[in-house]
Design a protein around this motif. Structure first.
Motif, PDB file in Angstrom:
ATOM      1  N   SER A 471       0.793  -1.166  -0.019  1.00  0.00           N
ATOM      2  CA  SER A 471      -0.056  -0.093   0.132  1.00  0.00           C
ATOM      3  C   SER A 471       0.856   0.941   0.042  1.00  0.00           C
ATOM      4  O   SER A 471       2.007   1.178   0.403  1.00  0.00           O
ATOM      5  CB  SER A 471      -0.868  -0.061   1.352  1.00  0.00           C
ATOM      6  OG  SER A 471      -1.602  -1.058   1.253  1.00  0.00           O
ATOM      7  N   ILE A 473       0.553   5.627   0.884  1.00  0.00           N
ATOM      8  CA  ILE A 473      -0.036   6.723   1.364  1.00  0.00           C
ATOM      9  C   ILE A 473       0.460   7.887   0.749  1.00  0.00           C
ATOM     10  O   ILE A 473       1.608   8.401   0.883  1.00  0.00           O
ATOM     11  CB  ILE A 473       0.094   6.775   2.692  1.00  0.00           C
ATOM     12  CG1 ILE A 473      -0.390   5.477   3.379  1.00  0.00           C
ATOM     13  CG2 ILE A 473      -0.623   7.922   3.341  1.00  0.00           C
ATOM     14  CD1 ILE A 473      -0.092   5.152   4.814  1.00  0.00           C
ATOM     15  N   GLU A 530      -4.726  -2.872   2.792  1.00  0.00           N
ATOM     16  CA  GLU A 530      -5.273  -1.440   2.723  1.00  0.00           C
ATOM     17  C   GLU A 530      -5.848  -0.890   3.924  1.00  0.00           C
ATOM     18  O   GLU A 530      -5.690   0.187   4.464  1.00  0.00           O
ATOM     19  CB  GLU A 530      -6.509  -1.749   1.876  1.00  0.00           C
ATOM     20  CG  GLU A 530      -7.340  -0.367   1.481  1.00  0.00           C
ATOM     21  CD  GLU A 530      -8.459  -0.500   0.699  1.00  0.00           C
ATOM     22  OE1 GLU A 530      -9.476  -0.587   1.086  1.00  0.00           O
ATOM     23  OE2 GLU A 530      -8.074  -0.690  -0.814  1.00  0.00           O
ATOM     24  N   SER A 537      -2.893   5.984   8.574  1.00  0.00           N
ATOM     25  CA  SER A 537      -3.008   7.156   7.803  1.00  0.00           C
ATOM     26  C   SER A 537      -3.613   7.982   8.947  1.00  0.00           C
ATOM     27  O   SER A 537      -3.621   9.371   9.254  1.00  0.00           O
ATOM     28  CB  SER A 537      -3.644   6.962   6.436  1.00  0.00           C
ATOM     29  OG  SER A 537      -2.875   6.360   5.474  1.00  0.00           O
ATOM     30  N   GLY A 560      -4.406  10.267   0.847  1.00  0.00           N
ATOM     31  CA  GLY A 560      -4.920   9.238  -0.208  1.00  0.00           C
ATOM     32  C   GLY A 560      -4.040   8.077  -0.081  1.00  0.00           C
ATOM     33  O   GLY A 560      -2.894   7.872   0.250  1.00  0.00           O
ATOM     34  N   ILE A 561      -4.916   6.818  -0.157  1.00  0.00           N
ATOM     35  CA  ILE A 561      -4.568   5.320   0.006  1.00  0.00           C
ATOM     36  C   ILE A 561      -4.844   4.630  -1.411  1.00  0.00           C
ATOM     37  O   ILE A 561      -6.053   4.685  -1.681  1.00  0.00           O
ATOM     38  CB  ILE A 561      -4.906   4.652   1.165  1.00  0.00           C
ATOM     39  CG1 ILE A 561      -4.581   5.576   2.514  1.00  0.00           C
ATOM     40  CG2 ILE A 561      -4.350   3.353   1.267  1.00  0.00           C
ATOM     41  CD1 ILE A 561      -5.267   4.991   3.676  1.00  0.00           C
ATOM     42  N   ALA A 562      -3.870   3.905  -1.610  1.00  0.00           N
ATOM     43  CA  ALA A 562      -3.995   2.925  -2.953  1.00  0.00           C
ATOM     44  C   ALA A 562      -3.232   1.627  -2.474  1.00  0.00           C
ATOM     45  O   ALA A 562      -2.053   1.844  -2.076  1.00  0.00           O
ATOM     46  CB  ALA A 562      -3.553   3.479  -3.966  1.00  0.00           C
ATOM     47  N   SER A 563      -3.845   0.594  -2.852  1.00  0.00           N
ATOM     48  CA  SER A 563      -3.265  -0.771  -2.562  1.00  0.00           C
ATOM     49  C   SER A 563      -3.070  -1.447  -3.811  1.00  0.00           C
ATOM     50  O   SER A 563      -3.853  -1.323  -4.799  1.00  0.00           O
ATOM     51  CB  SER A 563      -4.057  -1.638  -1.554  1.00  0.00           C
ATOM     52  OG  SER A 563      -3.946  -0.791  -0.150  1.00  0.00           O
ATOM     53  N   ARG A 576      -3.891   5.941  -8.769  1.00  0.00           N
ATOM     54  CA  ARG A 576      -5.264   5.799  -8.045  1.00  0.00           C
ATOM     55  C   ARG A 576      -4.661   6.417  -6.602  1.00  0.00           C
ATOM     56  O   ARG A 576      -5.753   7.031  -6.131  1.00  0.00           O
ATOM     57  CB  ARG A 576      -5.333   4.185  -7.828  1.00  0.00           C
ATOM     58  CG  ARG A 576      -5.688   3.795  -8.888  1.00  0.00           C
ATOM     59  CD  ARG A 576      -6.508   2.303  -8.589  1.00  0.00           C
ATOM     60  NE  ARG A 576      -5.243   1.338  -8.631  1.00  0.00           N
ATOM     61  CZ  ARG A 576      -5.118   0.645  -7.468  1.00  0.00           C
ATOM     62  NH1 ARG A 576      -5.753   1.071  -6.477  1.00  0.00           N
ATOM     63  NH2 ARG A 576      -4.041  -0.006  -7.576  1.00  0.00           N
ATOM     64  N   CYS A 577      -3.880   6.466  -6.107  1.00  0.00           N
ATOM     65  CA  CYS A 577      -3.427   7.175  -4.890  1.00  0.00           C
ATOM     66  C   CYS A 577      -3.516   8.624  -4.987  1.00  0.00           C
ATOM     67  O   CYS A 577      -4.214   9.236  -4.049  1.00  0.00           O
ATOM     68  CB  CYS A 577      -1.922   6.841  -4.429  1.00  0.00           C
ATOM     69  SG  CYS A 577      -1.635   7.266  -2.679  1.00  0.00           S
ATOM     70  N   ASP A 578      -3.182   9.234  -6.168  1.00  0.00           N
ATOM     71  CA  ASP A 578      -3.351  10.725  -6.165  1.00  0.00           C
ATOM     72  C   ASP A 578      -4.740  10.872  -6.194  1.00  0.00           C
ATOM     73  O   ASP A 578      -5.195  11.992  -6.024  1.00  0.00           O
ATOM     74  CB  ASP A 578      -2.558  10.965  -7.644  1.00  0.00           C
ATOM     75  CG  ASP A 578      -2.345  12.656  -7.623  1.00  0.00           C
ATOM     76  OD1 ASP A 578      -1.728  13.268  -6.880  1.00  0.00           O
ATOM     77  OD2 ASP A 578      -2.727  12.904  -8.655  1.00  0.00           O
ATOM     78  N   VAL A 594      -9.722   6.062   0.366  1.00  0.00           N
ATOM     79  CA  VAL A 594      -9.109   5.191  -0.280  1.00  0.00           C
ATOM     80  C   VAL A 594      -9.709   5.030  -1.803  1.00  0.00           C
ATOM     81  O   VAL A 594     -11.047   5.055  -1.877  1.00  0.00           O
ATOM     82  CB  VAL A 594      -9.417   4.105   0.669  1.00  0.00           C
ATOM     83  CG1 VAL A 594      -8.690   2.538  -0.483  1.00  0.00           C
ATOM     84  CG2 VAL A 594      -8.931   3.865   1.894  1.00  0.00           C
TER      85      VAL A 594
END
Length: 595
Positions: A471, A473, A530, A537, A560-563, A576-578, A594
Motif C-alpha cells: 500500500s 499513502i 489496505e 494514515s 490518499g491511499i491505494a493498494s 489511484r493514490c493521487d 481510499v
C-alpha cells in the motif's frame, strides 16, 4: 592502478589512430592517383607565355598591339614562381591549344594566395571580357571557394587569354583548367580529403585535451594548442581563410594571415618543446635560447601586424621558423644522447616535421622548384605523422613517469600503504556522503523523489512476484500555500521539517518515507494491507491535527491511499493514490480517502 589503466587505454586508442591514418592515406592515394579518377585537369604552366612589365603601367590595350606581341617568352616550368617582385606579370594563353570542346564551359583555377589578378578573355574580333580575382576583389567571386576561379562560358569565341598579376605577396602561379564536370569532381575529392585531414587532427587534439583535464600536465595543453595552431596555419596556407572569412575581415588580414598563423604556430611549438623536454631542468642553455626565440617570435607577430613591408616579414619568419625547428630538434637529440627515454618518439615526430617544413621553406624561398605538393601534401603528411608520434611521446612520457613512481613506491611501501588506506577511507566516506546527498531531500532529510522512485520499483516488483500486499499513502499538508503567503517561506520550511519528524517518529521498519514534492509526502508501506494503511494514515492525521506547529492556527493533512491490485503498474498505483488524495481534498480536507 589508475595510471596503469590510462596507459593501456592510451595504447589501444593510439593503435586505433594508426589504423585511421592508414585508411586516410589509402583514400588519399586513390584520390591523388590520376588513373583512379574519372576527372582530370590540364596543368597550364607549360602553356603560358610570360611578360614582365617593370613600369607597371601597361594595359591590355597596349599588349594587344603589335608592339608587344613578340615580347612574351614561352614558359619552361610546370609551376611559375616570381617570388616578391614590383613588376606586373602578364601571362598569355592561346585558346585554340586549350579550349578544345566548344560546347562546354571551362574553369580556370589558381590555388595561390594572390592579392590582385585580372583575366582578359580576348575574342577573335579584338573585344575582350574582364574578370577580376584575388583577395582584393572578393566581391567578384563566382563561388565561395578557397582558390581563385575564373569562368569561360563561351570558349568558341575566345582566341587568347591574358592574366595580369600584381601584389605584395609572393607571386606564384599553380593553375589548372577544367571543364565544369571535371571541376565538380575535383571539389568533391578535395573536400573529402580535407575533411579527413582536419577531422583526424581535431580528434587527436580533443583526445589529448581530455588527457590534459585528467592529468593536468601542461605539455598536453601546449600540444593541443600546437595542433590547433598548425591547423590554422595549414588553413591559411591552403587559402581556407579566404573561403571561410571572405568579406568578413579587411583586406590587410589576408596579406598577413599566413605570417601571423606561422608565428602563432612557432609560439606553441616552442612552449610545447620546452615543457615536454623539461629544458629548464635538463638543458638550461637551450631553455634560455628558446626563451629568447619566444620573445623574438612575439615581436615578429606584432611586426607582421604593424609593418607595411609584409614581404620582408614573410622571409624573416620563414628563416626564423627553420631556426627554431632546428633548435628544438637539437634539444631532443641532446637529451636522447643523455638517455632521456621520453625523447624517443619526440625525435621521430620532430624529424618528420622538420623535414617537411624545410622542404616547404625551400620551396617558398625558391631554392627548390615550386610544386603544389609543397603546399598540400608535404605539410599534411608531415603533420599527421608528427602529431601521431608526439602523441605517442606524451604517452611514453606518462609510462616513464609511472615506472619512476613505482620505484619510489617500493622505497616507501609502508608509508604509501597507510596513505592509500587513508585515501581509500576518505573516498569511501565521500562516496557514502554523495550517495546520501543524491538520495536525500536537503530540507526534510527524508528520501527524495529519485530515491522514492527507485524504492517504489523494488517494492512493486516484490508485491507482484511474491504476492505480498503493498500500500502507498500520499500526504498533502492542507492550505500550505496560505501558510507560506501569511507567515513566509521560512515558517513553511519549518512546518515541512516538523512534518518529516512526525512521520519519522511513527515509521515502521519496512516503511519508506520521503518527500514527493512541495508539501506532499509519500509513504511506501511494504507487506501492508489496505486496512493497515488506513489505520496508519488515521494515526498520522490525528498526530498532525494535535501537533503544535509554529503558527497561530491548527494545521492538518489530507491522505490518499491505494493498494496493489493484480494487473497494476507503478503508474496506475500512484495514479489511484493521487485520485484518492484529490477526493480527500474535495471532501473537506483533514481526512483519509481510499481509491
Amino acid at each position: 592502478m589508475r595510471k596503469t589503466k590510462l596507459i593501456h587505454t592510451t595504447t589501444r586508442r593510439l593503435t586505433f589512430i594508426v589504423l585511421i591514418v592508414g585508411v586516410i592515406f589509402s583514400f588519399y592515394s586513390l584520390l591523388t592517383n590520376p588513373t583512379s579518377r574519372s576527372s582530370s585537369s590540364l596543368k597550364l604552366g607549360p602553356y603560358y607565355e610570360i611578360f614582365r612589365d617593370s613600369s607597371a603601367s601597361l594595359t591590355i590595350d597596349d599588349l594587344l598591339t603589335d608592339d608587344y606581341h613578340s615580347s612574351f617568352t614561352a614558359s619552361t616550368d610546370n609551376y611559375l614562381n616570381f617570388w616578391h617582385t614590383d613588376d606586373v606579370v602578364w601571362l598569355r594563353l592561346q585558346a585554340d591549344e586549350l579550349l578544345l570542346e566548344h560546347d562546354k564551359s571551362y574553369w580556370l583555377e589558381l590555388i595561390d594566395k594572390l592579392e590582385s589578378i585580372t583575366m582578359y578573355l580576348v575574342n577573335e574580333d579584338g573585344s575582350y571580357e574582364i574578370q577580376t580575382g584575388g583577395f582584393s576583389n572578393l566581391e567578384n567571386r563566382p563561388i565561395h571557394f578557397r582558390s581563385i576561379l575564373f569562368t569561360i562560358d563561351n570558349p568558341s569565341t575566345v582566341s587568347e587569354i591574358y592574366l595580369r598579376l600584381e601584389g605584395s605577396l609572393p607571386l606564384t602561379v599553380i593553375s589548372s583548367l577544367y571543364t565544369t564536370n571535371e571541376f565538380i569532381q575535383k571539389i568533391i575529392s578535395y573536400k573529402f580529403f580535407t575533411g579527413a585531414f582536419y577531422g583526424f587532427l581535431t580528434a587527436l587534439s580533443i583526445y589529448n585535451l581530455f588527457l590534459y583535464f585528467s592529468l593536468r600536465e601542461k605539455a598536453y595543453l601546449f600540444y593541443v594548442c600546437y595542433m590547433w595552431s598548425f591547423m590554422v596555419f595549414q588553413a591559411t596556407m591552403n587559402t581556407f581563410d579566404i573561403e571561410l572569412l571572405g568579406q568578413l575581415v579587411p583586406e590587410w588580414f589576408f596579406t598577413r594571415s599566413l605570417v601571423l598563423s606561422c608565428n602563432l604556430l612557432v609560439l606553441f611549438m616552442i612552449l610545447f618543446g620546452r615543457e615536454f623536454l623539461e629544458l629548464k631542468k635538463n638543458l638550461p642553455k637551450f631553455y634560455r635560447l628558446l626563451t629568447i626565440a619566444l620573445w623574438l617570435n612575439i615581436l615578429l607577430f606584432v611586426a607582421a601586424i604593424l609593418t607595411p613591408n609584409v614581404s620582408m616579414i614573410n622571409d624573416v619568419t620563414t628563416v626564423f621558423t627553420m631556426i627554431v625547428l632546428v633548435l628544438l630538434w637539437i634539444s631532443g637529440f641532446q637529451l636522447l644522447r643523455k638517455g632521456l627515454k621520453s625523447a624517443r618518439f619526440y625525435m621521430i615526430g620532430w624529424t618528420i616535421l622538420l623535414s617537411s617544413i624545410v622542404v616547404q621553406g625551400l620551396g617558398f624561398l625558391g631554392i627548390i622548384p615550386l610544386h603544389p605538393r609543397i603546399y598540400e601534401d608535404v605539410p599534411a603528411i608531415g603533420a599527421i605523422f608528427e602529431a601521431l608520434f608526439l602523441s605517442l611521446a606524451l604517452g611514453d612520457k606518462i609510462s616513464i613517469i609511472k615506472s619512476e613512481n613505482e620505484r619510489m613506491q617500493q622505497a616507501l611501501t609502508e608509508t604509501l600503504e597507510d596513505k592509500v588506506l587513508e585515501r581509500t577511507q576518505q573516498l569511501e566516506k565521500a562516496k557514502r556522503e554523495l550517495e546520501y546527498l543524491a538520495n536525500t531531500d536537503r530540507l526534510t532529510q527524508l528520501a527524495n523523489r529519485f530515491r522514492l522512485d527507485s524504492m517504489m520499483d523494488v517494492a512493486f516488483k516484490r508485491a507482484a512476484n511474491d504476492n505480498q500486499p503493498l500500500s502507498i499513502i500520499l500526504l498533502d499538508i492542507d492550505k500550505f500555500k496560505t501558510v507560506n503567503d501569511t507567515y513566509g517561506h521560512q515558517v513553511g520550511d519549518a512546518i515541512l521539517i516538523e512534518t518529516a519528524k512526525l512521520l519519522t517518529r511513527i515509521q515502521r521498519e519496512k516503511d519508506v518515507i520521503g518527500r514527493w514534492g512541495g508539501e506532499e509526502f509519500l509513504i511506501i508501506c511494504q507487506e501492508t494491507t489496505e486496512g493497515e494503511a488506513l489505520q496508519l494514515s488515521e494515526k498520522i492525521r490525528s498526530l498532525m491535527e494535535q501537533h503544535a506547529f509554529p503558527i497561530n492556527e491548527p494545521l492538518t493533512g489530507s491522505f490518499g491511499i491505494a493498494s496493489y491490485l493484480p494487473g497494476d503498474t507503478v503508474h496506475t498505483l500512484i495514479s489511484r493514490c493521487d485520485k484518492a488524495l484529490y477526493q480527500a481534498k474535495l471532501n473537506g480536507r483533514n481526512r483519509v480517502e481510499v481509491f
